[in-house]
Write an enzyme that holds these catalytic residues in place. Structure first.
Site, short mmCIF file in Angstrom:
data_model
loop_
_atom_site.label_atom_id
_atom_site.label_comp_id
_atom_site.label_asym_id
_atom_site.label_seq_id
_atom_site.Cartn_x
_atom_site.Cartn_y
_atom_site.Cartn_z
CG ASP A 197 19.23 -7.70 -1.45
OD1 ASP A 197 19.97 -6.64 -1.78
OD2 ASP A 197 19.64 -8.98 -1.16
CG ASP B 214 21.60 -18.20 5.48
OD1 ASP B 214 21.84 -17.60 4.16
OD2 ASP B 214 20.58 -17.78 5.89
CG HIS C 85 21.47 -15.15 2.15
ND1 HIS C 85 21.53 -14.92 3.35
CD2 HIS C 85 22.08 -14.13 1.61
CE1 HIS C 85 22.32 -13.89 3.93
NE2 HIS C 85 22.46 -13.53 2.62
CD GLU D 101 17.70 -15.13 4.99
OE1 GLU D 101 18.81 -16.37 4.55
OE2 GLU D 101 18.10 -14.48 5.59
C1 F6R Z 1 23.38 -8.46 -0.98
C2 F6R Z 1 22.76 -9.55 -0.93
C3 F6R Z 1 23.22 -10.75 -0.06
C4 F6R Z 1 24.79 -10.51 0.04
C5 F6R Z 1 25.27 -11.67 1.17
C6 F6R Z 1 26.79 -11.77 1.34
O1 F6R Z 1 22.60 -7.52 -1.92
O2 F6R Z 1 21.89 -9.88 -1.61
O3 F6R Z 1 23.01 -11.94 -0.48
O4 F6R Z 1 25.48 -10.96 -1.09
O5 F6R Z 1 24.70 -11.56 2.24
O6 F6R Z 1 27.35 -10.59 1.93
P1 F6R Z 1 28.72 -10.53 2.01
O7 F6R Z 1 29.08 -10.19 0.90
O8 F6R Z 1 28.54 -9.22 3.02
O9 F6R Z 1 29.24 -11.41 2.87
#
Ligand code: F6R
Length: 223
Positions: free
Chosen positions: A67, A136, A138, A143
């Site tokens: 992403d 959440d 994701h 989302e």
């Molecule tokens: C990042 C991504 C997100 C993160 C998620 C967890 O490329 O796709 O899904 O993996 O937001 O983020 P952290 O590791 O910072 O808790």
């Protein structure tokens, strides 16, 4: 599905790096699906050390990232392209031309998504997809929703995601409100998926995602 529970972030990072290194050893011309965020930073550090020690070779590896924020180009230090360069690509012998991140500055994000999915297909799909998980549920930036979205697409970020990611910005107002993310199709078509979750705050969502019903309100439950 296999659950691996470890006691420390270092152990998590070592285990994840071992699995990625094994993928590269078994198939040197592999396609790695990569993630940003805080969870994989330790994994990338270990892979950098392994590369420096001559234990793994990235020269034949292709990578596709999950992403990117809409409106941030690779020179912006909050963009995911910048994150990948500074946390991994600049420090290993990967060919940067074979590292792909969705273009959050594309004029036509729908066309960008279609081209990104076509590229992944042309590469033969993803051999190993690394994922983190949001509070959440994701994965990528998929989302909670009323349905699982297949293709790479533009998303509006949830308030909780914006709040969680504000720690990387000067203020919450600076966090982009939209992103482009790989959808469930490319993630689910990956031959292997490695999801890493660190810390007590992730416990509840891991339980919901993997021991509750499959529900698009908990995107990771699709795994
Ligand atoms: C990042 C991504 C997100 C993160 C998620 C967890 O490329 O796709 O899904 O993996 O937001 O983020 P952290 O590791 O910072 O808790």
């Amino acid at each position: 599905m296999k659950y691996i529970v470890v006691n420390t972030y270092e152990e998590l990072s070592n285990k994840a790096a071992d699995l990625i290194a094994a993928q590269i050893l078994v198939k040197p011309h592999c396609v790695l699906g990569l993630a940003t965020g805080s969870s994989p930073v330790g994994t990338y550090k270990r892979l950098i050390a392994d590369n420096a020690a001559g234990k793994i070779d990235f020269s034949t590896v292709t990578s596709v990232n999950l992403d990117e924020y809409v409106g941030l180009d690779g020179s912006n230090d909050q963009s995911y392209r910048y994150f990948m360069n500074t946390n991994l690509f600049d420090h290993v012998n990967i060919d940067k031309a074979k590292t792909f991140v969705p273009n959050g500055c594309a004029a036509d994000l729908k066309a960008e998504g279609e081209a990104y999915d076509a590229m992944i297909r042309d590469l033969g799909g993803i051999d190993l997809q690394l994922l983190g998980i949001g509070l959440d549920g994701h994965i990528g930036f998929n989302e909670p929703d009323y349905y699982f979205t297949g293709p790479t697409h533009e998303v509006k970020l949830d308030e909780s995601t914006i709040r969680a990611n504000a720690r990387f910005f000067q203020s919450e107002d600076e966090v982009p409100k939209t992103a482009i993310t790989m959808g469930m199709q490319s993630i689910m078509q990956a031959k292997k998926v490695l999801l890493i979750a660190n810390g007590a705050a992730k416990k509840a969502i891991i339980e919901k995602a993997f021991f509750g019903p499959i529900d698009p309100q908990v995107p990771a439950s699709i795994l």
